[in-house]
Design a protein around this motif. Sequence first.
Motif, PDB file in Angstrom:
ATOM      1  N   SER A  46     -16.423  21.417  28.521  1.00 53.25           N
ATOM      2  CA  SER A  46     -16.919  20.059  28.358  1.00 53.25           C
ATOM      3  C   SER A  46     -18.044  19.737  29.342  1.00 53.25           C
ATOM      4  CB  SER A  46     -15.746  19.078  28.541  1.00 53.25           C
ATOM      5  OG  SER A  46     -16.175  17.760  28.424  1.00 53.25           O
ATOM      6  N   GLU A  47     -17.899  20.206  30.573  1.00 53.03           N
ATOM      7  CA  GLU A  47     -18.887  19.938  31.613  1.00 53.03           C
ATOM      8  C   GLU A  47     -19.631  21.233  31.938  1.00 53.03           C
ATOM      9  OE1 GLU A  47     -19.500  17.002  32.717  1.00 53.03           O
ATOM     10  OE2 GLU A  47     -17.671  15.810  32.597  1.00 53.03           O
ATOM     11  N   ILE A  48     -20.872  21.101  32.422  1.00 54.91           N
ATOM     12  CA  ILE A  48     -21.625  22.298  32.794  1.00 54.91           C
ATOM     13  C   ILE A  48     -20.867  23.095  33.856  1.00 54.91           C
ATOM     14  CG2 ILE A  48     -23.780  23.113  33.863  1.00 54.91           C
ATOM     15  CD1 ILE A  48     -25.208  20.777  32.430  1.00 54.91           C
ATOM     16  N   PHE A  49     -20.165  22.373  34.759  1.00 55.68           N
ATOM     17  CA  PHE A  49     -19.442  23.095  35.806  1.00 55.68           C
ATOM     18  C   PHE A  49     -18.156  23.758  35.303  1.00 55.68           C
ATOM     19  CE2 PHE A  49     -18.653  18.490  36.586  1.00 55.68           C
ATOM     20  CZ  PHE A  49     -17.280  18.429  36.361  1.00 55.68           C
ATOM     21  N   GLN A  56     -23.822  29.438  33.356  1.00 55.11           N
ATOM     22  CA  GLN A  56     -24.696  28.326  33.760  1.00 55.11           C
ATOM     23  C   GLN A  56     -26.148  28.787  33.838  1.00 55.11           C
ATOM     24  OE1 GLN A  56     -23.316  26.444  37.402  1.00 55.11           O
ATOM     25  NE2 GLN A  56     -21.199  26.494  36.694  1.00 55.11           N
ATOM     26  N   THR A  57     -26.336  29.959  34.411  1.00 52.36           N
ATOM     27  CA  THR A  57     -27.698  30.493  34.535  1.00 52.36           C
ATOM     28  C   THR A  57     -28.271  30.825  33.161  1.00 52.36           C
ATOM     29  OG1 THR A  57     -27.129  31.376  36.704  1.00 52.36           O
ATOM     30  CG2 THR A  57     -29.077  32.283  35.655  1.00 52.36           C
ATOM     31  N   THR A  60     -29.332  27.632  31.512  1.00 53.60           N
ATOM     32  CA  THR A  60     -30.618  27.172  32.055  1.00 53.60           C
ATOM     33  C   THR A  60     -31.766  27.969  31.447  1.00 53.60           C
ATOM     34  OG1 THR A  60     -29.575  26.567  34.130  1.00 53.60           O
ATOM     35  CG2 THR A  60     -31.962  26.881  34.165  1.00 53.60           C
ATOM     36  N   THR A  81     -34.302  16.397  28.280  1.00 55.86           N
ATOM     37  CA  THR A  81     -33.091  17.208  28.136  1.00 55.86           C
ATOM     38  C   THR A  81     -31.914  16.401  28.664  1.00 55.86           C
ATOM     39  OG1 THR A  81     -33.282  18.272  30.299  1.00 55.86           O
ATOM     40  CG2 THR A  81     -34.355  19.374  28.471  1.00 55.86           C
ATOM     41  N   GLY A  82     -30.743  16.645  28.096  1.00 57.47           N
ATOM     42  CA  GLY A  82     -29.579  15.911  28.567  1.00 57.47           C
ATOM     43  C   GLY A  82     -28.290  16.492  28.040  1.00 57.47           C
ATOM     44  N   ALA A  83     -27.251  16.396  28.868  1.00 56.44           N
ATOM     45  CA  ALA A  83     -25.895  16.743  28.453  1.00 56.44           C
ATOM     46  C   ALA A  83     -25.051  15.506  28.724  1.00 56.44           C
ATOM     47  CB  ALA A  83     -25.376  17.948  29.219  1.00 56.44           C
ATOM     48  N   LEU A  84     -24.728  14.750  27.683  1.00 50.37           N
ATOM     49  CA  LEU A  84     -23.979  13.504  27.855  1.00 50.37           C
ATOM     50  C   LEU A  84     -22.516  13.752  27.488  1.00 50.37           C
ATOM     51  CD1 LEU A  84     -27.093  12.682  27.410  1.00 50.37           C
ATOM     52  CD2 LEU A  84     -26.193  10.407  27.013  1.00 50.37           C
ATOM     53  N   GLY A  85     -22.237  13.818  26.186  1.00 49.41           N
ATOM     54  CA  GLY A  85     -20.881  14.179  25.777  1.00 49.41           C
ATOM     55  C   GLY A  85     -19.881  13.047  25.839  1.00 49.41           C
ATOM     56  N   ASN A  86     -20.365  11.793  25.835  1.00 53.87           N
ATOM     57  CA  ASN A  86     -19.428  10.673  25.862  1.00 53.87           C
ATOM     58  C   ASN A  86     -18.684  10.538  24.536  1.00 53.87           C
ATOM     59  OD1 ASN A  86     -20.511  10.216  28.386  1.00 53.87           O
ATOM     60  ND2 ASN A  86     -21.932   8.650  27.675  1.00 53.87           N
ATOM     61  N   ARG A  89     -17.141  15.747  22.997  1.00 57.77           N
ATOM     62  CA  ARG A  89     -16.827  16.285  24.319  1.00 57.77           C
ATOM     63  C   ARG A  89     -17.178  17.765  24.487  1.00 57.77           C
ATOM     64  NH1 ARG A  89     -13.658  12.322  27.024  1.00 57.77           N
ATOM     65  NH2 ARG A  89     -14.777  10.457  26.343  1.00 57.77           N
ATOM     66  N   TRP A 110     -30.601   8.540  22.311  1.00 60.50           N
ATOM     67  CA  TRP A 110     -29.165   8.471  21.985  1.00 60.50           C
ATOM     68  C   TRP A 110     -28.743   7.046  21.655  1.00 60.50           C
ATOM     69  CZ3 TRP A 110     -30.866  10.932  26.564  1.00 60.50           C
ATOM     70  CH2 TRP A 110     -30.956  12.314  26.456  1.00 60.50           C
TER      71      TRP A 110
END
Lengths: 136, 136
Positions: A46-49, A56-57, A60, A81-86, A89, A110
């Motif tokens: 769900s999250e980049i982390f 991740q690399t 990118t 660019t964007g990663a929202l996911g509200n 998910r 959005w």
Amino acid sequence: MSDFRPDDRLARDSDLLTKIGLCELRLMKDSRWPWLVLVPQRPDVSEIFDLTPLDQTMLTFETTLVAEALKSVTGATKINTGALGNIVRQLHVHVIARSEGDPNWPGPVWGFGTAEPRSAEETKAFSAKLLDAMTP
Amino acid sequence: MSDFRPDDRLARDSDLLTKIGLCELRLMKDSRWPWLVLVPQRPDVSEIFDLTPLDQTMLTFETTLVAEALKSVTGATKINTGALGNIVRQLHVHVIARSEGDPNWPGPVWGFGTAEPRSAEETKAFSAKLLDAMTP
């Protein structure tokens, strides 16, 4: 990767153009902007982390590849660019070509107005141009 | 890095919290959301693909570090990240903690309503918590 499937809403709202190393590259069914989405083919992220450092690399690298090609085929003023996911998910990265005077410029895309689909021919032509620009 | 200066509008609308390897880490003067901005300390860079590959990787690493710390100190539902730059052209990456029911949820924060400043004490307390969470 066996458990990966694109989210139902992403699959409904966009066309698959190709698969690159990590991601599905999809085109939103909305002709108001050239609007791409990268979806890492990993389950339950769900999250980049949530991705491994290597993924991740890769993300990118693929985002940059796609953003540069999109800029070159559209001549856009600015790439967003964007990663929202509200809402959806499943991790997905938007890459959008923006130009002065486009719908909602300089605000974000959005949640703005209603999608305007493009024809199958337009989708095919855009896809061919973009994929060509992504090939060295 | 000698020619780098944060854009005037970014400098006016946010407080510098710290400098990490590549980026200035700034906090937007808007208490409606915990809203951070990473600004790579490189002159004349507007798009992520204007950065060298090494700087792109650094930016990803720093974005992830900050996003994970922000998630842990806020308990947010979702982290939103984005690089738009339609108004401020100097490359900057937003990292925002979003929670169900916050202003404009699930829409984006950009261009929505009017900033509500926080006090110097609140800024200091938030900064201390965040920087602590970023330290292994």
